[in-house]
Design an enzyme around this catalytic site. Structure first.
Site, PDB file in Angstrom:
ATOM      1  N   ASP A   6     -29.809  52.712 -14.343  1.00 35.84           N
ATOM      2  CA  ASP A   6     -29.970  52.286 -12.946  1.00 35.84           C
ATOM      3  C   ASP A   6     -29.033  52.934 -11.925  1.00 35.84           C
ATOM      4  O   ASP A   6     -29.339  53.952 -11.354  1.00 35.84           O
ATOM      5  CB  ASP A   6     -29.869  50.755 -12.860  1.00 35.84           C
ATOM      6  CG  ASP A   6     -30.995  50.061 -13.611  1.00 35.84           C
ATOM      7  OD1 ASP A   6     -31.560  50.686 -14.521  1.00 35.84           O
ATOM      8  OD2 ASP A   6     -31.316  48.904 -13.294  1.00 35.84           O
ATOM      9  N   GLU A  47     -26.198  39.708 -21.181  1.00 33.25           N
ATOM     10  CA  GLU A  47     -26.747  41.021 -20.846  1.00 33.25           C
ATOM     11  C   GLU A  47     -25.673  42.108 -20.849  1.00 33.25           C
ATOM     12  O   GLU A  47     -25.896  43.228 -21.294  1.00 33.25           O
ATOM     13  CB  GLU A  47     -27.400  40.951 -19.457  1.00 33.25           C
ATOM     14  CG  GLU A  47     -28.125  42.226 -19.043  1.00 33.25           C
ATOM     15  CD  GLU A  47     -28.627  42.161 -17.598  1.00 33.25           C
ATOM     16  OE1 GLU A  47     -28.083  41.370 -16.802  1.00 33.25           O
ATOM     17  OE2 GLU A  47     -29.568  42.907 -17.265  1.00 33.25           O
TER      18      GLU A  47
HETATM   19  C1  6A9 Z   1     -36.129  42.576 -12.067  1.00 32.52           C
HETATM   20  C2  6A9 Z   1     -36.027  40.181 -11.478  1.00 32.52           C
HETATM   21  C3  6A9 Z   1     -36.344  36.742 -12.705  1.00 32.52           C
HETATM   22  C4  6A9 Z   1     -32.077  46.509 -16.376  1.00 32.52           C
HETATM   23  O1  6A9 Z   1     -33.301  44.886 -20.008  1.00 32.52           O
HETATM   24  C5  6A9 Z   1     -34.300  45.346 -19.166  1.00 32.52           C
HETATM   25  C6  6A9 Z   1     -33.755  46.314 -18.145  1.00 32.52           C
HETATM   26  C7  6A9 Z   1     -33.126  47.516 -18.832  1.00 32.52           C
HETATM   27  O2  6A9 Z   1     -34.125  48.287 -19.439  1.00 32.52           O
HETATM   28  C8  6A9 Z   1     -32.364  48.408 -17.889  1.00 32.52           C
HETATM   29  O3  6A9 Z   1     -31.703  49.407 -18.604  1.00 32.52           O
HETATM   30  N1  6A9 Z   1     -32.804  45.625 -17.263  1.00 32.52           N
HETATM   31  C9  6A9 Z   1     -31.356  47.605 -17.102  1.00 32.52           C
HETATM   32  O4  6A9 Z   1     -30.666  48.432 -16.234  1.00 32.52           O
HETATM   33  C10 6A9 Z   1     -33.427  44.508 -16.523  1.00 32.52           C
HETATM   34  C11 6A9 Z   1     -34.447  44.977 -15.514  1.00 32.52           C
HETATM   35  C12 6A9 Z   1     -35.138  43.900 -14.768  1.00 32.52           C
HETATM   36  C13 6A9 Z   1     -35.976  44.472 -13.642  1.00 32.52           C
HETATM   37  C14 6A9 Z   1     -36.862  43.499 -12.981  1.00 32.52           C
HETATM   38  C15 6A9 Z   1     -36.885  41.348 -11.849  1.00 32.52           C
HETATM   39  C16 6A9 Z   1     -36.165  39.070 -12.462  1.00 32.52           C
HETATM   40  O5  6A9 Z   1     -36.394  37.854 -11.848  1.00 32.52           O
END
Ligand code: 6A9
Length: 710
Positions: free
Chosen positions: A447, A680
């Site tokens: 990100d 996380e």
């Molecule tokens: C947001 C808001 C309830 C971000 O673990 C999933 C991903 C990874 O793949 C990525 O490397 N996360 C990491 O930087 C979470 C991404 C969530 C995006 C959507 C929605 C939720 O509201």
């Protein structure tokens, strides 16, 4: 669903929601097929939910649930008065026939659906914890039509009325909330779902069982309830304990029982949190004006977080399967096949899978559309590499996968090519760079990790190049395994692993590290814009936080960005064991002013100008310092590898391996004990869990670190 009646207000619990603030919940044991045990702590209430599934017939067989509820003795005012709601709902097709006695007591139901054929569901009488002594209960019943499975909580909430009275013989009378009547969904919304709710209101402690019997099971030895259920649970639990030890060997390694329980919970919550999704993706392609609905399809996948990201994410899934594949390689193969079947004609797989209304209801609108030029690290190659080395892939399966693997590989190779041969570039960086301290690269998975300040086609991204080296290498192995010509992959693998060329493209002598290359300046900052005075009579415009560039960018290696990206040639084990660069990366890792913390490796050097910096007024740092477990797993794995290779850095790698592994395990375990969850990310100054929870996606890789399975 459940509701603690003593609270005096109707706070219904249903799906996993962070806002419910539960002290702890998750699967403690789950074998993925036959049984699971979950514990939930909600204030003074402790719920234990268990199921057993017994295969048979043509529709998946029978299953039974047991829910035990008790009040915790330690809590101030014990919660002794609880409602549990057992519901059955159709999803578009099928019928349900309730059997209701005494007006509002749902005793059982029969039903038919396409997938399940005919079945019966029976609600056993509530008992004390001994499972034998019957318990006084009040019953409520609701039959309603709902818009869909994602609206069931709303239906139940809207139907609750406080007019009911719980009056056990000899006990005080108490008012409680019960399901009453429901007016139906708002005009114009089609009801898809037929819903039956059985509400049981009891004093604690109590035990309840629900029995599902499939119509196509020819004959059964005995109903899966009571003593029979107890025995089956015990048998499956014993088998789980043995298999877990056989697979991960944590007792043998000397971990305490508490540490083993933690590992079992981390693993089980990943496995038990798997979901089966069905629906469309919404995709924006460069060839069309508006986003298109892709064809409907299924996805069987693990999820990063049951509460916050309950859906499939591409690069997360590769990490998930590194763990689950040790337990059940056949399951991982099924999951990989599902994912590869989501590929479009160009060879692209959407990064985030938001399939169906239920999944969509958890995603803010601006994140729903997927872009068909956007990649994400191809971590399925890590899984294939692992399965191949386990000897766990069968050839016919691999043969069917192969054409899709080729297309997928080609998609990356062609669409994410860099400006110079054998370099690569993530597409889809943030547009509108002046709005951000550093335009994000969501596609990389990292990100807001700092990249070239001014996105341009001249960029070369180090992490993507390393992923492609891995992909080429694994494709070579797969081709060889199948007896297919894999010359093109072998050629790519050889070139991309060539340390000299790697240095030529990515070693920044001035910075003393590997780096991205691009149009870059470090002299940027966010500042409030000084708005011009408004024309007379007009309100002043709202000031914006904008990026100011103090020194113009130029083509160069990206400075000020030492962190996970710089480590990639080590993380994916591309460096020769005698490369002096290995020594220098090890030193950066171990340096507390840079990447080392007592809790794991931080994502970005403490000395970077981007360290813990906000990207906009409202966008806090994410991959700018905190500790992420997926990358730390790769680091531990790579250190383990280099500790076994002859070379000048062998001892150092071995020492770092021991230390980093111990730091990570101790901290993740300690945070679990203190907070009840895996997280996380972890804070690089305090070790505290942060971001969303429970996060038994890749953070559960701590189990493999404990097991030393790489
Ligand atoms: C947001 C808001 C309830 C971000 O673990 C999933 C991903 C990874 O793949 C990525 O490397 N996360 C990491 O930087 C979470 C991404 C969530 C995006 C959507 C929605 C939720 O509201």
């Amino acid at each position: 669903m459940w509701l603690r009646q003593a609270e005096g207000e109707a706070r219904l619990r249903h799906t996993c929601e962070q806002s419910d603030g539960l002290a702890r919940y998750g699967w403690l044991r789950h074998d993925g097929l036959h049984f699971g045990t979950q514990e939930i702590r909600d204030g003074g209430l402790r719920l234990r939910t268990e199921f057993v599934k017994r295969p048979g017939g043509r529709h998946g067989g029978d299953w039974s649930w047991r829910v035990a509820a008790r009040a915790e003795r330690t809590a101030g005012t014990p919660d002794t008065f609880l409602s549990m709601f057992f519901y059955v709902a159709t999803d578009g097709q099928g019928t349900l026939q309730p059997l209701v006695v005494e007006k509002n007591h749902l005793v059982s139901l029969t039903g038919t659906t396409e997938e399940l054929g005919n079945f019966t569901i029976t609600f056993q009488q509530p008992t004390r914890e001994d499972g034998a002594t019957p318990l006084y209960a009040s019953y409520n019943y609701l039959q309603a039509k709902a818009e869909g499975l994602h609206r069931l909580s709303d239906v139940v909430k809207a139907s609750l009325s406080p007019r009911f009275v719980y009056a056990p013989p000899g006990g005080p009378k108490r008012r409680y909330f019960g399901v009453d009547t429901y007016q139906g969904p708002p005009e114009g919304r089609e009801p898809h779902s037929q819903l039956l709710v059985h509400q049981v209101t009891v004093a604690l402690p109590c035990l309840l069982e629900v029995v599902f019997e499939s119509g196509s099971v020819p004959e059964r030895a005995g109903r899966l309830a009571g003593e029979v259920l107890t025995q089956e649970l015990a048998r499956h639990t014993a088998a789980f304990e043995q298999r877990f030890e056989r697979t991960f060997g944590l007792a043998q390694k000397g971990f305490s029982v508490q540490e083993q329980d933690f590992a079992k919970a981390a693993f089980s919550n990943m496995l038990g949190g798997m979901g089966y999704f069905y629906g469309h993706s919404l995709v924006q392609s460069p060839h069309s004006e508006l986003p298109q609905l892709y064809p409907e399809g299924p996805l069987f996948t693990a999820v990063p977080s049951r509460s916050f990201f309950p859906r499939g994410f591409l690069w997360d899934e590769g990490f998930h399967q590194l763990l689950l594949g040790r337990w059940d390689p056949a399951l991982s193969q099924e999951v990989l096949a599902h994912w590869l079947d989501l590929m479009n004609v160009e060879g692209w797989i959407p990064r985030e899978q938001i399939l169906g209304d239920e999944a969509r209801s958890k995603v803010p609108a601006e994140f729903v559309v997927q872009h068909s030029s956007a990649g994400n690290p191809p971590t399925f190659f890590l899984v294939l590499q692992q399965l191949l080395s386990q000897g766990a892939v069968d050839v016919p399966y691999l043969r069917r996968l192969y054409p899709r693997l080729r297309s997928w590989y080609n998609w990356y190779n062609q669409t994410q090519a860099g400006p110079v041969p054998y370099t690569f570039r993530w597409r889809g960086r943030d547009q509108d760079p002046q709005m951000f301290l550093n335009p994000k690269t969501l596609t990389s998975g990292l990100d807001d990790y700092p990249r070239a300040s001014h996105p341009s086609p001249d960029e070369r991204h180090l992490d993507l190049r390393c992923w492609m080296a891995l992909a080429s290498n694994v494709m070579t192995k797969v081709a060889r395994h199948l007896g297919e010509p894999g010359g093109e992959y072998q050629h790519m693998a050889e070139v991309l692993v060539d340390n000299q060329l790697l240095e030529q493209h990515h070693w920044a002598e001035v910075l003393g590290t590997f780096a991205d290359f691009g149009n870059h300046t470090q002299a940027v900052a966010l500042e409030w814009e000084r708005p011009r005075p408004p024309p007379p009579g007009q309100p002043p415009p709202t000031p914006r936080l904008l990026r100011v560039v103090r020194k113009p960018p130029k083509l160069q290696f990206v400075g000020g960005a030492l962190g996970y990206v710089s480590l990639f040639p080590l993380l994916l084990q591309l460096l020769q064991p005698d490369s002096p660069r290995l020594g220098s990366l090890l030193a950066d890792m171990r340096n507390e002013k840079k990447l080392w913390t007592p809790f794991g490796l931080r994502s970005l050097s403490r000395s970077s100008p981007f360290y813990l910096k906000y990207n906009t007024e409202h966008d806090p740092p994410y991959w700018r310092g905190s500790i992420w477990i997926n990358v730390n797993y790769l680091a531990v794995q790579a250190l383990h590898h280099y500790s076994r290779q002859e070379g000048p850095f062998r001892q150092e790698a071995a020492a770092l391996y021991q230390e980093l592994r111990a730091n990570l395990i101790h901290n993740i375990f300690r945070q679990y004990k203190e907070s009840g969850y895996l997280w996380e990310q972890y804070n690089d100054s305090t070790g505290k869990g942060q971001g969303c929870y429970p996060f038994t996606g890749w953070s559960a890789l701590v189990v493999l670190m404990m097991a030393e399975e790489y």
